[in-house]
Design a protein around this motif. Structure first.
Motif, short mmCIF file in Angstrom:
data_model
loop_
_atom_site.label_atom_id
_atom_site.label_comp_id
_atom_site.label_asym_id
_atom_site.label_seq_id
_atom_site.Cartn_x
_atom_site.Cartn_y
_atom_site.Cartn_z
N ALA A 287 27.67 18.85 -62.05
CA ALA A 287 27.27 19.94 -62.93
C ALA A 287 25.85 19.75 -63.46
O ALA A 287 25.09 20.73 -63.55
N GLU A 288 25.49 18.53 -63.81
CA GLU A 288 24.13 18.30 -64.31
C GLU A 288 23.10 18.62 -63.23
O GLU A 288 22.04 19.19 -63.51
N ALA A 289 23.41 18.26 -61.98
CA ALA A 289 22.49 18.58 -60.90
C ALA A 289 22.46 20.08 -60.63
O ALA A 289 21.39 20.68 -60.41
N ARG A 290 23.65 20.71 -60.68
CA ARG A 290 23.74 22.13 -60.39
C ARG A 290 23.02 22.97 -61.44
O ARG A 290 22.34 23.96 -61.14
N LEU A 291 23.18 22.58 -62.72
CA LEU A 291 22.59 23.34 -63.81
C LEU A 291 21.17 22.89 -64.15
O LEU A 291 20.54 23.46 -65.05
N GLY A 292 20.70 21.84 -63.47
CA GLY A 292 19.36 21.35 -63.76
C GLY A 292 19.24 20.71 -65.11
O GLY A 292 18.18 20.71 -65.73
N ALA A 293 20.38 20.12 -65.60
CA ALA A 293 20.36 19.57 -66.95
C ALA A 293 19.45 18.37 -67.07
O ALA A 293 18.99 18.04 -68.17
N ARG A 294 19.18 17.69 -65.96
CA ARG A 294 18.32 16.51 -66.02
C ARG A 294 16.88 16.79 -65.59
O ARG A 294 16.05 15.91 -65.61
N ASP A 295 16.62 18.01 -65.14
CA ASP A 295 15.26 18.34 -64.71
C ASP A 295 14.32 18.43 -65.92
O ASP A 295 14.71 18.86 -67.00
N GLU A 296 13.09 18.06 -65.71
CA GLU A 296 12.08 18.14 -66.76
C GLU A 296 11.01 19.14 -66.33
O GLU A 296 10.59 19.16 -65.17
N ASP A 297 10.60 20.01 -67.26
CA ASP A 297 9.56 20.98 -66.92
C ASP A 297 8.29 20.27 -66.46
O ASP A 297 7.65 20.67 -65.50
N GLU A 298 7.92 19.24 -67.13
CA GLU A 298 6.71 18.48 -66.78
C GLU A 298 7.02 17.01 -66.90
O GLU A 298 7.16 16.49 -68.00
#
Length: 791
Positions: free
Chosen positions: A595-606
């Protein structure tokens, strides 16, 4: 010690029989008969047996003249009647006084753990009437124990500890007729064994009133008047389960089935290993099973006690959970959870990096112990009480009676701590004394939830002994720190002279036999495995042929029809290639990783600047020193670091790709180098994150990629690799080795990580993303979209 008479006193009779043979039933009938004839009767047993005995005694109707006392209360009552009482030194008071004696011995505040060690040794010596000068042993530590023992007795002055009361009660009875011995009859039951001092007390009491005593085994030098055979109608069933959760759920379903069939809750008991009770209490709420939790609880098990303990331990041992317990530090606690760090230095650096440095230092200053600690302590206790109220949604207001009692008790422990410690040591001692304090509580009625100690001497219609794995139950025999076994005497000699008996007396067999007979029907269960791997059962409890448990009806709504565990609507999910770092997150919770990968919960804008630099370094496999220095304009914040380490970095291969051909797990390392029979793996870290080997080791264990890679390489290519080392390299300084020395074979965290990754691959390939709720839920970023998350 002078025994209370050479032979068996005429008024003392002994009934012997194995556990569950009917000793208590026999004595209760005699006690009821005596009380019904107008005799004043004492029943002497253990504290946990009080309610059980009184309920059994009045099962046939009201009964006057029967009073339940513990051996300690017998001593108090006798001395009170003779007007020979002294101030009582409680358990925490004894610990503080031993700490004071230790401080006299070396002029330095001892740790609470050291004081506990001496306090236990002194208590054992006093139970066997062994004075300080007669303690065996000639080593330095035993000599120090003698000095501390002498100082303790001197500092105690006019106060008496528990053992003093028992000894003085014996002397009172042995001197002649006391002023008033209340009972006409005395019954002693529920003791697994009786020690020399208690036997001496009962012998002396038997000079003045008939004493009837029931034991599993006769004490040395004492022949039983009657022996009961073992019962042959006890039913014992043993079951095994896949894991502790499956076991606990089945046990509660089985308990609920008995209740639904009409069983009286007070005729049922659930016995669990030490420390397991909170899990069963929590799960019982889901099942609607009324548990009467009788397991021992300290003052710090109360919500306000837990909050106060967190405050006291926060300056020296800050963790994310302790930070979260302070509302003003909640944001810093969240940051610590995200970063996975603990410890004062790491938390301070994290606070500075996230703009919380001022409030963090303000709280550190607030938690420092002032020269006059009473107002400071009162403020901390009030803070803990208010935080506990806020946590349960209650508003501030007039203190309840329970809160007022807790406040008084906590400040009493502070007074004891101040006798031993000063400055920051006061926090340690105050926390230790709070944890040693057991406040009175009245558990709600229901099925008794007990540990082995609370179950001793009690019998039920149905009993469940859960978690019967190897080492979970037993008598806990262990060698003494001060007086080893070879310096101790045979146990039977301790009943005739003032000596310390041997610790190892084979008591486990009796403890296991007692557990198997706590119910007319006893169900013993154990898990075959847990998070640590396979679990061995305790053969003496489980027997030779445990069987799978029979099916029981659903015990909660979550187990009923239409309540199947949540599964993602997509069904099996394509999770992509099994990368090691993703597999590490997957092993902790498949749903969260997906879910974290799917929702981009760990992605950082910069991404941070140092992450961009690592990405650039990994974009090419080899770099020259000149090319590395040429990166400086694109990464000005790391220009000095690139210039200082360009020559060393030029010897590495970047972005090294590894793949396990057996299961397909793969990883891409930041950098690696092999030369002169030595292989080095590198993980780059944030500037300032690593300065010591302990911090490098923490990075190595937390991320897992390099641990897996090290294990994989050493398993496949040990001969070509030579010795292997792992570096954590902050992009602000030199590399720091994560291992104390280079290794040739995988062990510890390397082998464990490799096994965890291998075990996670099949589920990853199958696309199984079912949640595995637990502690991992506490900082889950997708908790709100998971139907099984638990906090």
């Amino acid at each position: 010690m002078t025994p209370g008479g050479g032979g068996l006193p005429p008024a003392l009779s002994l009934l012997v029989g194995p556990p569950g043979s009917g000793k208590t039933t026999r004595l209760l009938a005699e006690a009821r008969a005596a009380a019904s004839e107008g005799a004043r009767t004492w029943w002497v047993g253990l504290p946990a047996q009080r309610g059980h005995v009184l309920r059994a005694a009045t099962r046939e109707g009201p009964l006057l003249g029967l009073e339940f006392l513990t051996p300690q209360q017998v001593a108090y009552r006798l001395l009170s009647n003779a007007r020979r009482l002294h101030p009582l030194l409680t358990g925490t008071g004894r610990l503080a006084l031993v700490g004071e004696a230790l401080m006299e011995d070396r002029d330095d505040p001892p740790s609470p753990g050291e004081a506990r060690l001496f306090a236990r040794a002194i208590a054992e010596a006093k139970r066997h009437d062994v004075p300080a000068g007669r303690l065996p042993g000639r080593d330095d530590e035993t000599a120090r124990l003698r000095r501390v023992f002498h100082a303790y007795e001197r500092l105690k002055a006019d106060a008496w500890d528990y053992d003093d009361f028992r000894r003085e009660a014996v002397h009172l009875l042995e001197e002649g007729p006391p002023a008033a011995v209340e009972p006409d009859r005395v019954f002693v039951d529920g003791l697994r064994e009786i020690g020399p001092m208690d036997l001496r007390l009962m012998r002396a009491l038997a000079r003045h009133a008939p004493v009837r005593m029931a034991l599993a085994l006769a004490p040395p030098h004492m022949a039983p008047d009657e022996t009961l055979p073992p019962r042959d109608d006890v039913e014992i069933r043993a079951h095994h389960f896949a894991n502790p959760v499956a076991e606990a759920r089945w046990v509660l379903r089985d308990v609920k089935a008995e209740l639904a069939a009409g069983a009286d809750p007070l005729d049922l008991a659930l016995i669990v290993p030490e420390g397991s009770a909170p899990a069963y209490v929590t799960l019982a709420e889901e099942f609607g099973v009324p548990l009467m939790d009788e397991t021992p609880r300290s003052a710090t098990d109360r919500p306000e006690g837990r909050r106060l303990l967190d405050l006291l331990e926060l300056p020296d041992h800050p963790t994310a959970s302790r930070l979260l317990a302070v509302p003003a530090l909640h944001a810093l606690g969240v940051a610590a959870l995200d970063a996975g760090v603990a410890g004062r230095d790491a938390i301070t650096r994290l606070a500075d990096a996230h703009g919380h440095g001022a409030i963090w230092r303000e709280w550190l200053a607030r938690l420092e112990v002032p020269p006059e600690p009473r107002p400071w302590a009162e403020a901390l206790v009030d803070e803990a009480l208010d935080a506990a109220r806020a946590a349960r949604g209650a508003e501030r207001g007039t203190r309840t009676r329970a809160e007022t009692q807790f406040r008084e008790l906590a400040l009493q422990r502070l007074g004891e701590a101040r006798r031993v410690a000063h400055g920051p040591h006061v926090r340690d001692w105050w926390a230790a004394l709070l944890q040693d304090t057991t406040p009175l509580r009245r558990p709600e009625a229901g099925v008794a939830l007990l540990t082995q100690v609370q179950a001793s001497g009690r019998r039920f219609a149905h009993a469940w002994v859960a978690g019967a794995r190897e080492g979970a139950y037993g008598s806990g025999e262990r060698e003494d720190y001060f007086v080893p076994e070879e310096a101790r005497s045979l146990p039977e000699r301790a009943y005739r002279a003032a000596v310390l008996p041997r610790r190892f007396q084979g008591r486990d067999a009796g403890a296991f036999a007692e557990l198997r007979t706590r119910g007319d029907v006893t169900r013993v269960s154990y898990p075959r495995g847990d998070q640590g791997g396979r679990v061995a059962p305790e053969p003496a409890l489980v027997g030779d042929a445990p069987e799978a448990a029979p099916v029981r009806p659903a015990g909660s709504r979550l187990e009923g029809p239409g309540r199947a565990p949540y599964r993602p609507p997509e069904g099996p999910v394509d999770l992509g290639p099994p990368r090691v770092e993703a597999l590490g997150r997957y092993a902790r919770c498949p749903f969260r990783a997906w879910a974290e990968a799917r929702l981009g919960a760990r992605d950082e804008d910069e991404p941070p600047a140092w992450v961009r630099l690592v990405r650039d370094l990994r974009a090419r496999s080899r770099w020259t020193a000149a090319d590395l220095r040429a990166l400086a304009p694109d990464h000005p914040e790391a220009a000095a670091w690139l210039d200082a380490h360009a020559d060393t970095l030029a010897g590495f291969t970047f972005g090294v790709h590894l793949r396990d051909e057996e299961n397909g797990a793969e990883a891409r390392l930041d950098a690696a180098r092999r030369e002169d029979g030595r292989t080095v793996l590198v993980r780059f870290t944030a500037p300032g994150e690593v300065a010591t080997q302990e911090e490098a080791r923490a990075v190595f264990e937390r991320h897992g990629r390099e641990a897996w890679a090290a294990a994989h390489l050493l398993r496949r290519h040990a001969g070509a690799l030579g010795r292997l080392q792992v570096w954590a390299w902050p992009l602000s300084g030199p590399p720091v080795p994560a291992l104390p020395q280079a290794v040739r074979r995988p062990d510890g965290v390397m082998a464990r990580t490799h096994r965890q990754i291998a075990a996670a691959v099949p589920g990853w390939r199958a696309g199984d993303v079912r949640p595995t709720p637990g502690f991992v839920c506490r900082d889950c970023l997708v908790y709100d979209v998971c139907r099984e998350g638990r906090r």
